[in-house]
Write a protein that holds these residues in place. Sequence first.
Motif, mmCIF file in Angstrom:
data_model
loop_
_atom_site.group_PDB
_atom_site.id
_atom_site.type_symbol
_atom_site.label_atom_id
_atom_site.label_comp_id
_atom_site.label_asym_id
_atom_site.label_seq_id
_atom_site.Cartn_x
_atom_site.Cartn_y
_atom_site.Cartn_z
ATOM 1 N N ASP A 66 -43.473 43.528 31.678
ATOM 2 C CA ASP A 66 -44.575 44.913 31.799
ATOM 3 C C ASP A 66 -45.699 44.664 32.288
ATOM 4 O O ASP A 66 -46.007 45.169 33.241
ATOM 5 C CB ASP A 66 -44.409 45.683 30.313
ATOM 6 C CG ASP A 66 -42.983 46.333 30.140
ATOM 7 O OD1 ASP A 66 -42.213 46.457 30.940
ATOM 8 O OD2 ASP A 66 -42.949 46.575 29.012
ATOM 9 N N LEU A 67 -46.553 43.631 31.626
ATOM 10 C CA LEU A 67 -47.626 43.383 32.133
ATOM 11 C C LEU A 67 -47.782 42.528 33.469
ATOM 12 O O LEU A 67 -48.570 42.805 34.235
ATOM 13 C CB LEU A 67 -48.257 42.285 31.175
ATOM 14 C CG LEU A 67 -48.753 42.935 29.624
ATOM 15 C CD1 LEU A 67 -48.834 41.532 28.595
ATOM 16 C CD2 LEU A 67 -49.701 43.717 29.670
ATOM 17 N N LYS A 68 -46.771 41.846 33.697
ATOM 18 C CA LYS A 68 -46.704 41.103 35.083
ATOM 19 C C LYS A 68 -46.452 42.243 35.984
ATOM 20 O O LYS A 68 -46.916 42.186 37.314
ATOM 21 C CB LYS A 68 -45.684 40.110 34.860
ATOM 22 C CG LYS A 68 -45.393 39.108 36.219
ATOM 23 C CD LYS A 68 -44.396 38.553 36.243
ATOM 24 C CE LYS A 68 -44.188 37.530 37.489
ATOM 25 N NZ LYS A 68 -43.171 36.506 37.379
ATOM 26 N N HIS A 69 -45.582 43.228 35.723
ATOM 27 C CA HIS A 69 -45.436 44.212 36.735
ATOM 28 C C HIS A 69 -46.525 45.171 36.949
ATOM 29 O O HIS A 69 -46.786 45.475 38.278
ATOM 30 C CB HIS A 69 -44.241 44.928 36.477
ATOM 31 C CG HIS A 69 -43.935 46.287 37.210
ATOM 32 N ND1 HIS A 69 -43.141 46.237 38.401
ATOM 33 C CD2 HIS A 69 -44.138 47.463 36.976
ATOM 34 C CE1 HIS A 69 -43.079 47.342 38.763
ATOM 35 N NE2 HIS A 69 -43.629 48.331 38.117
ATOM 36 N N ILE A 70 -47.252 45.346 36.031
ATOM 37 C CA ILE A 70 -48.435 46.200 36.372
ATOM 38 C C ILE A 70 -49.502 45.679 37.074
ATOM 39 O O ILE A 70 -50.281 46.102 37.717
ATOM 40 C CB ILE A 70 -48.905 46.739 34.768
ATOM 41 C CG1 ILE A 70 -47.791 47.500 34.083
ATOM 42 C CG2 ILE A 70 -50.191 47.449 34.904
ATOM 43 C CD1 ILE A 70 -48.105 47.911 32.783
ATOM 44 N N TYR A 71 -49.822 44.219 36.439
ATOM 45 C CA TYR A 71 -50.996 43.546 36.835
ATOM 46 C C TYR A 71 -50.871 42.598 37.814
ATOM 47 O O TYR A 71 -51.732 41.777 38.032
ATOM 48 C CB TYR A 71 -51.559 43.227 35.660
ATOM 49 C CG TYR A 71 -52.094 44.104 34.815
ATOM 50 C CD1 TYR A 71 -53.188 44.763 34.956
ATOM 51 C CD2 TYR A 71 -51.384 44.198 33.831
ATOM 52 C CE1 TYR A 71 -53.527 46.127 34.064
ATOM 53 C CE2 TYR A 71 -52.028 45.080 32.781
ATOM 54 C CZ TYR A 71 -52.960 45.976 33.078
ATOM 55 O OH TYR A 71 -53.215 46.892 32.054
#
Length: 221
Positions: A66-71
């Motif tokens: 999730d963090l990788k996709h967002i940032y």
Amino acid sequence: MRLALKFKNKLQFIDGTLTKPEETDPNFLAWEKCNTYVVAWLNLSLSSEISQSVIWNENAYDIWNDLKHIYHQGDIFRIVDLEEEMYTSKQGELSITAYFTKLRIIWEELETFLPIPSYVCGVECTCDLGVMRKYRKQRQLVRLLRGLNEEYGTVKSQIILMAPLPDVNAVFGMLTQQQRQFYSLDNGEPRALISSSDLIENEKHFQHQNANGYRGRGHSS
């Protein structure tokens, strides 16, 4: 964070290589305990605002994705900034140690964004991943040499002509030795440059040290 998880042997919980077992699996409780630790570490490393967006998730792999996709887009810009900083870095008024440390920090951060997958080979690695790592080390060495002050021109030319090129850490040792000679005031004699033979002997010395350390750690990389 990747380095911290790798140090604690928990990187598999975020890269998908250690999937959640079935509840009937004997390893389920151990997996769940370790996953909980990783989730806690991830949440504690985030700002309160970002943490709120993933706090509901109890799976470390899902949080990381999730963090990788967002940032991820921000990572791309950071990579460009780091590469620009690396290619424009000059020694200037920095000592060899300070200059090398500055570049080393950039290289380590780039490694976290653009990691080369790990591999297991013998002393002489010939797989594609080993070749990629070799090319990266060579580029780092060239950037280190290109940013040196003019007073290191002779030793820089000698290193470039060496075949094969020495390890970047070995070159750092050579440069610190050259720096000590530059600032030597013994007997008021002129400052001496490192000779080609000295460079070769130093390289052999560092290779010997690295080989001993390598054998002591095993063959995994």
